[in-house]
Structure formats: structure tokens, C-alpha cells
Design a protein around this motif. Sequence first.
Motif, PDB file in Angstrom:
ATOM      1  N   ALA A   1       9.186 -23.577  41.436  1.00 24.86           N
ATOM      2  CA  ALA A   1       8.276 -24.459  40.692  1.00 24.86           C
ATOM      3  C   ALA A   1       7.502 -23.715  39.604  1.00 24.86           C
ATOM      4  O   ALA A   1       7.195 -24.284  38.554  1.00 24.86           O
ATOM      5  CB  ALA A   1       7.321 -25.166  41.643  1.00 24.86           C
TER       6      ALA A   1
ATOM      7  N   ASN B   1       6.627 -24.896  35.804  1.00 22.80           N
ATOM      8  CA  ASN B   1       5.251 -24.906  35.293  1.00 22.80           C
ATOM      9  C   ASN B   1       5.126 -24.051  34.038  1.00 22.80           C
ATOM     10  O   ASN B   1       4.462 -24.456  33.073  1.00 22.80           O
ATOM     11  CB  ASN B   1       4.275 -24.412  36.370  1.00 22.80           C
TER      12      ASN B   1
ATOM     13  N   THR C   1       6.318 -29.196  46.278  1.00 22.32           N
ATOM     14  CA  THR C   1       5.880 -28.298  45.212  1.00 22.32           C
ATOM     15  C   THR C   1       6.455 -28.742  43.874  1.00 22.32           C
ATOM     16  O   THR C   1       5.781 -28.672  42.845  1.00 22.32           O
ATOM     17  CB  THR C   1       6.307 -26.841  45.505  1.00 22.32           C
TER      18      THR C   1
ATOM     19  N   ALA D   1       4.518 -30.145  40.514  1.00 24.84           N
ATOM     20  CA  ALA D   1       4.770 -29.656  39.155  1.00 24.84           C
ATOM     21  C   ALA D   1       4.931 -30.817  38.177  1.00 24.84           C
ATOM     22  O   ALA D   1       4.423 -30.751  37.047  1.00 24.84           O
ATOM     23  CB  ALA D   1       6.005 -28.759  39.135  1.00 24.84           C
TER      24      ALA D   1
ATOM     25  N   ARG E   1       1.404 -32.291  37.701  1.00 26.48           N
ATOM     26  CA  ARG E   1       0.636 -31.356  36.878  1.00 26.48           C
ATOM     27  C   ARG E   1       1.042 -31.483  35.411  1.00 26.48           C
ATOM     28  O   ARG E   1       0.199 -31.533  34.508  1.00 26.48           O
ATOM     29  CB  ARG E   1       0.865 -29.933  37.372  1.00 26.48           C
TER      30      ARG E   1
END
Length: 115
Positions: free
Chosen positions: A28, A32, A59, A63, A66
Motif C-alpha cells: 500500500a 500512497n 490497507t 489507501a 486516503r
Amino acid sequence: MTFTVTYAPRDGGTACLRLVGELDMSTAAELNAAIDQLAADGHRHLVVDLSELTFCDSTGIAAFVRGDNQAAAEGGWLRVTGASGRVQRVLVITGLADVLRYDPDTPDPASRTVP
């Protein structure tokens, strides 16, 4: 299986990331970093192609969230396309399909209206 993230510019300023392999705790950070670099370069509209992603855990979901939050903070968005099998199921079960306006019948998520 090796995980890769590749970038391809698209017409209209939308950036496209293509994910291949398994997106999990050990990979991940690579996604990111790619999203962060695109944001630093001024990209606010991101399409993530999941057609060759074979696995995605929490996870990976984090991502995506996010990335969408980061883009939205700058007036943009992150959309996903091409998911199938287990990856599509994870998007639907977690509700992320709705958040990221995922529609398996729409080949280009950048063409969808965004409020």
C-alpha cells in the motif's frame, strides 16, 4: 506475485494509475507514494484501474480512501474502474464502491458527473 503501480496521463488532465498484483499491507505504501506524487504534481482527478488487481485488503481500501480525501481537499476526486472478482466484492461490501462512485458497467469513471 509482484505488485506494480504504473502511471499514464489521460486527456483532460486526469491521471490514471494501473495496479497489478496484490494490494495489501506490504504494498500500500507504493500506491500512497504514487498518489502523493501525482498530488504534488498538481493532479486533482485520479482514475485507478483495478483490472489486473487480484487482491485488496483493508490497507488497500484505506489507501483508496486516503487518496480520495486528498484529492477532494483540493477540489478533485479519485475513481476506480475495472475491478472484478474478490476485489469488486471488497469494494461493494465495504461501501467504497458507493463512495468512489464505482460502476462496473461504466468503462470510464472520469466521465461520471461529480457533485
